[in-house]
Design a protein around this motif. Structure first.
Motif, PDB file in Angstrom:
ATOM      1  N   ASN A  78       0.861  -1.179   0.000  1.00  0.00           N
ATOM      2  CA  ASN A  78       0.000   0.000   0.000  1.00  0.00           C
ATOM      3  C   ASN A  78       0.894   1.225   0.000  1.00  0.00           C
ATOM      4  N   ALA A 100      -3.897   4.351   1.537  1.00  0.00           N
ATOM      5  CA  ALA A 100      -4.558   3.423   0.614  1.00  0.00           C
ATOM      6  C   ALA A 100      -4.612   2.033   1.229  1.00  0.00           C
ATOM      7  N   ARG A 101      -5.538   1.234   0.754  1.00  0.00           N
ATOM      8  CA  ARG A 101      -5.633  -0.166   1.179  1.00  0.00           C
ATOM      9  C   ARG A 101      -4.589  -0.999   0.445  1.00  0.00           C
ATOM     10  N   ASN A 134      -2.963  -3.420  -2.064  1.00  0.00           N
ATOM     11  CA  ASN A 134      -3.188  -3.736  -3.484  1.00  0.00           C
ATOM     12  C   ASN A 134      -4.070  -2.713  -4.193  1.00  0.00           C
ATOM     13  N   GLU A 135      -4.294  -1.570  -3.586  1.00  0.00           N
ATOM     14  CA  GLU A 135      -5.161  -0.555  -4.165  1.00  0.00           C
ATOM     15  C   GLU A 135      -4.338   0.481  -4.920  1.00  0.00           C
ATOM     16  N   GLU A 136      -4.751   0.767  -6.154  1.00  0.00           N
ATOM     17  CA  GLU A 136      -4.139   1.862  -6.902  1.00  0.00           C
ATOM     18  C   GLU A 136      -4.727   3.150  -6.354  1.00  0.00           C
TER      19      GLU A 136
END
Length: 142
Positions: free
Chosen positions: A62, A79-80, A82-84
């Motif tokens: 992240n 961000a979470r 694996n989040e773009e």
């Protein structure tokens, strides 16, 4: 006729402004040019209005700002996994970014916005040693 030309100029200049802003890509990687658990690039110098896109090129990462290591008055982000995420800094200055799961392994980076000087005593006392080493190297390169 003058009004039409003036209005056309105004419309073109205000709608063209976003074209000048850049979208920068930062990959979050298990292995890169600087070793394991890295952001690439590790140091990013951008202009006001630019956007940074953090991409989890490898899973399990992240991106988030490090508390106390962003310009005064600036808003951080988190961000979470694996989040773009898109980051558009609103204030000029130096922003320290980390990958929370790999922070102790030194997975950090610097985003410098505008014409900035290296801030004194920027790296906080509670920064893990590997992260400190990378952050200080990036700050020295500014």
């Amino acid at each position: 006729m003058f009004r039409i030309c003036a209005l056309s100029f105004l419309v073109l200049t205000t709608t063209m402004a976003p074209v000048w802003a850049e979208d920068h890509i930062v990959n979050m990687l298990n292995r890169g040019d600087d070793g394991i658990m890295v952001f690439e690039p590790g140091l990013l110098v951008i202009q006001p209005g630019d956007t940074v896109r953090f991409v989890a090129a490898d899973r399990g990462h992240n991106a988030e700002t490090i508390d106390g290591m962003i310009p005064e008055g600036a808003r951080g982000f988190e961000a979470r996994l694996n989040e773009e995420v898109l980051f558009s800094p609103g204030i000029d200055g130096v922003y320290a970014i980390k990958c929370k799961p790999h922070y102790a392994m030194g997975m950090v980076m610097i985003v410098a916005v505008g014409d900035v000087q290296t801030p004194e005593e920027f790296v906080g006392r509670r920064v893990p040693p590997r992260a400190r080493k990378r952050l200080e190297a990036y700050l020295d390169a500014l």
